[in-house]
Scaffold this motif. Structure first.
Motif, PDB file in Angstrom:
ATOM      1  N   ALA A  95    -105.302 -71.471 -24.039  1.00  0.00           N
ATOM      2  CA  ALA A  95    -106.317 -71.930 -23.092  1.00  0.00           C
ATOM      3  C   ALA A  95    -105.711 -72.797 -22.000  1.00  0.00           C
ATOM      4  CB  ALA A  95    -107.405 -72.713 -23.819  1.00  0.00           C
ATOM      5  N   SER A  96    -104.528 -73.375 -22.265  1.00  0.00           N
ATOM      6  CA  SER A  96    -103.882 -74.245 -21.277  1.00  0.00           C
ATOM      7  C   SER A  96    -102.865 -73.510 -20.408  1.00  0.00           C
ATOM      8  CB  SER A  96    -103.190 -75.419 -21.973  1.00  0.00           C
ATOM      9  OG  SER A  96    -104.146 -76.258 -22.599  1.00  0.00           O
ATOM     10  N   PHE A  97    -102.596 -72.238 -20.722  1.00  0.00           N
ATOM     11  CA  PHE A  97    -101.682 -71.461 -19.887  1.00  0.00           C
ATOM     12  C   PHE A  97    -102.261 -71.389 -18.466  1.00  0.00           C
ATOM     13  CE2 PHE A  97     -99.153 -68.578 -23.004  1.00  0.00           C
ATOM     14  CZ  PHE A  97     -98.952 -69.650 -23.864  1.00  0.00           C
ATOM     15  N   HIS A  98    -101.381 -71.475 -17.470  1.00  0.00           N
ATOM     16  CA  HIS A  98    -101.744 -71.308 -16.051  1.00  0.00           C
ATOM     17  C   HIS A  98    -102.643 -72.419 -15.517  1.00  0.00           C
ATOM     18  CE1 HIS A  98     -99.814 -67.374 -15.867  1.00  0.00           C
ATOM     19  NE2 HIS A  98    -100.364 -67.111 -17.044  1.00  0.00           N
ATOM     20  N   LYS A  99    -102.777 -73.520 -16.237  1.00  0.00           N
ATOM     21  CA  LYS A  99    -103.509 -74.659 -15.679  1.00  0.00           C
ATOM     22  C   LYS A  99    -102.729 -75.295 -14.536  1.00  0.00           C
ATOM     23  CE  LYS A  99    -106.661 -76.423 -19.206  1.00  0.00           C
ATOM     24  NZ  LYS A  99    -107.812 -76.299 -18.308  1.00  0.00           N
ATOM     25  N   LEU A 105     -97.440 -81.418 -22.755  1.00  0.00           N
ATOM     26  CA  LEU A 105     -98.266 -81.386 -23.954  1.00  0.00           C
ATOM     27  C   LEU A 105     -98.025 -82.649 -24.773  1.00  0.00           C
ATOM     28  CD1 LEU A 105    -100.204 -79.874 -25.849  1.00  0.00           C
ATOM     29  CD2 LEU A 105     -98.208 -78.701 -26.805  1.00  0.00           C
ATOM     30  N   LEU A 106     -99.103 -83.366 -25.071  1.00  0.00           N
ATOM     31  CA  LEU A 106     -99.021 -84.646 -25.769  1.00  0.00           C
ATOM     32  C   LEU A 106     -99.935 -84.644 -26.988  1.00  0.00           C
ATOM     33  CD1 LEU A 106     -99.361 -86.719 -22.520  1.00  0.00           C
ATOM     34  CD2 LEU A 106     -97.293 -86.625 -23.899  1.00  0.00           C
ATOM     35  N   PRO A 107     -99.576 -85.389 -28.031  1.00  0.00           N
ATOM     36  CA  PRO A 107    -100.469 -85.498 -29.193  1.00  0.00           C
ATOM     37  C   PRO A 107    -101.706 -86.326 -28.847  1.00  0.00           C
ATOM     38  CG  PRO A 107     -98.556 -86.929 -29.467  1.00  0.00           C
ATOM     39  CD  PRO A 107     -98.307 -86.123 -28.225  1.00  0.00           C
ATOM     40  N   VAL A 108    -102.798 -86.036 -29.502  1.00  0.00           N
ATOM     41  CA  VAL A 108    -104.044 -86.730 -29.198  1.00  0.00           C
ATOM     42  C   VAL A 108    -103.961 -88.212 -29.521  1.00  0.00           C
ATOM     43  CG1 VAL A 108    -105.532 -84.707 -29.428  1.00  0.00           C
ATOM     44  CG2 VAL A 108    -105.011 -86.085 -31.446  1.00  0.00           C
ATOM     45  N   ASP A 109    -103.043 -88.599 -30.413  1.00  0.00           N
ATOM     46  CA  ASP A 109    -102.925 -90.008 -30.749  1.00  0.00           C
ATOM     47  C   ASP A 109    -101.797 -90.706 -29.990  1.00  0.00           C
ATOM     48  OD1 ASP A 109    -100.794 -88.804 -32.013  1.00  0.00           O
ATOM     49  OD2 ASP A 109    -101.151 -89.705 -33.989  1.00  0.00           O
ATOM     50  N   TYR A 120     -93.669 -85.281 -27.229  1.00  0.00           N
ATOM     51  CA  TYR A 120     -94.191 -84.431 -26.153  1.00  0.00           C
ATOM     52  C   TYR A 120     -93.429 -83.122 -26.116  1.00  0.00           C
ATOM     53  CZ  TYR A 120     -89.999 -85.450 -23.434  1.00  0.00           C
ATOM     54  OH  TYR A 120     -88.687 -85.551 -23.015  1.00  0.00           O
ATOM     55  N   ARG A 121     -94.016 -82.163 -25.419  1.00  0.00           N
ATOM     56  CA  ARG A 121     -93.324 -80.922 -25.072  1.00  0.00           C
ATOM     57  C   ARG A 121     -93.748 -80.544 -23.666  1.00  0.00           C
ATOM     58  NH1 ARG A 121     -92.966 -79.850 -30.790  1.00  0.00           N
ATOM     59  NH2 ARG A 121     -90.905 -78.970 -31.184  1.00  0.00           N
ATOM     60  N   ILE A 122     -92.905 -79.812 -22.975  1.00  0.00           N
ATOM     61  CA  ILE A 122     -93.205 -79.389 -21.603  1.00  0.00           C
ATOM     62  C   ILE A 122     -93.097 -77.874 -21.531  1.00  0.00           C
ATOM     63  CG2 ILE A 122     -92.527 -79.545 -19.182  1.00  0.00           C
ATOM     64  CD1 ILE A 122     -91.435 -82.334 -19.786  1.00  0.00           C
ATOM     65  N   PHE A 123     -94.082 -77.266 -20.880  1.00  0.00           N
ATOM     66  CA  PHE A 123     -94.136 -75.813 -20.773  1.00  0.00           C
ATOM     67  C   PHE A 123     -94.352 -75.382 -19.325  1.00  0.00           C
ATOM     68  CE2 PHE A 123     -95.467 -76.943 -25.019  1.00  0.00           C
ATOM     69  CZ  PHE A 123     -94.845 -76.009 -25.832  1.00  0.00           C
ATOM     70  N   GLN A 127    -103.204 -82.172 -27.638  1.00  0.00           N
ATOM     71  CA  GLN A 127    -103.550 -81.305 -28.770  1.00  0.00           C
ATOM     72  C   GLN A 127    -103.256 -82.049 -30.067  1.00  0.00           C
ATOM     73  OE1 GLN A 127    -102.123 -77.062 -26.689  1.00  0.00           O
ATOM     74  NE2 GLN A 127    -101.384 -77.601 -28.733  1.00  0.00           N
ATOM     75  N   GLU A 128    -103.947 -81.660 -31.127  1.00  0.00           N
ATOM     76  CA  GLU A 128    -103.648 -82.203 -32.457  1.00  0.00           C
ATOM     77  C   GLU A 128    -102.236 -81.802 -32.885  1.00  0.00           C
ATOM     78  OE1 GLU A 128    -105.178 -84.188 -34.449  1.00  0.00           O
ATOM     79  OE2 GLU A 128    -107.215 -84.329 -33.627  1.00  0.00           O
TER      80      GLU A 128
END
Length: 286
Positions: free
Chosen positions: A267-271, A277-281, A24-27, A258-259
């Motif tokens: 597109a996910s900025f300011h959501k 952020l996690l991988p799709v699998d 994962y990553r966090i933004f 995301q892949e």
């Protein structure tokens, strides 16, 4: 020299492979990467945390539990609440948390989501063990279903007892909000009435916001678990919280897949204030 180059290349390739295995990553909303602890630190300056989840993503539920643990350590007056229980389940929850009924009795009578045991029960058990109250916030499904068929006006025909489980009527609905407008566009050509579907979504959002405000702790924090679409882009529950109380301090968290998770898609900025952020699998419960 060749040996040194071989070692360097091997290390580089190993490093690249390990980078791909980061789970994962966090933004921040601006796309700056931060550590998980930044979420807990920022939470102390707010009254409500809306944690928007992907319902079936097990990693997201693990994050929720870790955040709950962190917040308990720094917030004396912490309340946990969630979309995954409806307001008419509150009595069952209170009786269970107080030890008056067994786990078995509670689970037999409450309306449980299919992934309750894997994804939500750990949150409930941890909260119970640390004397953190839990508030069921979602409108009973039968009333939201009635709105999806007949429109918001149908709620006026229900009894005063039924209205206890719903946000106070009438409900203001801004159908021009991008999230609601997108829902209407998605339903183009459907047999369902788009306005009624928007109103059904809005009554859920409004009831969850009302439930949060009604149970907001004094000098404390309310951690709320909900589907990401109920709080993304500061709409849904967040919009109704500000509608009812313009001064309320709300922080939002969302999860996206995301892949490639090396960087966050624009597109996910300011959501939300924080984006996980996690991988799709990543692991799924269903």
């Amino acid at each position: 020299m060749r040996r040194i180059l071989y070692i360097f290349l091997s290390f580089f390739l190993w490093s690249e492979a390990m980078a791909q295995l980061v789970p994962y990553r966090i933004f921040t909303k601006e796309g700056e990467e931060v550590a998980f602890e930044a979420i807990s630190t920022a939470a102390s300056n707010h009254e409500v945390i809306l944690f928007g989840e992907l319902h079936n993503n097990s990693m997201v539920h693990w994050f929720q539990l870790q955040l709950l643990k962190n917040l308990i350590d720094v917030n004396v007056n912490l309340i946990l609440g969630g979309e995954f229980f409806e307001t008419d389940d509150q009595l069952n929850i209170d009786e269970w948390f107080s030890g008056k009924i067994t786990d078995k009795s509670f689970e037999a009578e409450a309306k449980l989501w299919k992934n309750y045991k894997q994804d939500y029960r750990p949150l409930m058990m941890f909260a119970m063990g640390r004397d953190v109250p839990f508030v069921a916030t979602n409108i009973p499904r039968k009333y939201a279903s009635a709105v999806s068929r007949e429109g918001m006006d149908i709620l006026d025909t229900f009894s005063e007892e039924a209205k206890r489980y719903i946000a106070p009527l009438p409900i203001v609905v801004d159908k021009e909000l991008p999230g609601y407008a997108a829902m209407a566009n998605m339903m183009h050509g459907s047999s369902m009435e788009p306005d009624h579907m928007i109103e059904a979504q809005a009554i859920k959002d409004a009831t969850m916001a009302h439930s949060i405000l009604k149970n907001l702790p004094s000098e404390g924090l309310f951690l709320h678990i909900n589907g990401a679409y109920h709080s993304n882009d500061y709409e849904g529950i967040a919009w109704y919280l500000r509608h009812y109380d313009p001064e309320i301090k709300v922080m939002t968290i969302t999860a996206v897949e995301q892949e490639d998770i090396q960087s966050l898609d624009e597109a996910s900025f300011h959501k939300a204030d924080f984006i996980i952020l996690l991988p799709v699998d990543s692991p799924k419960s269903y």
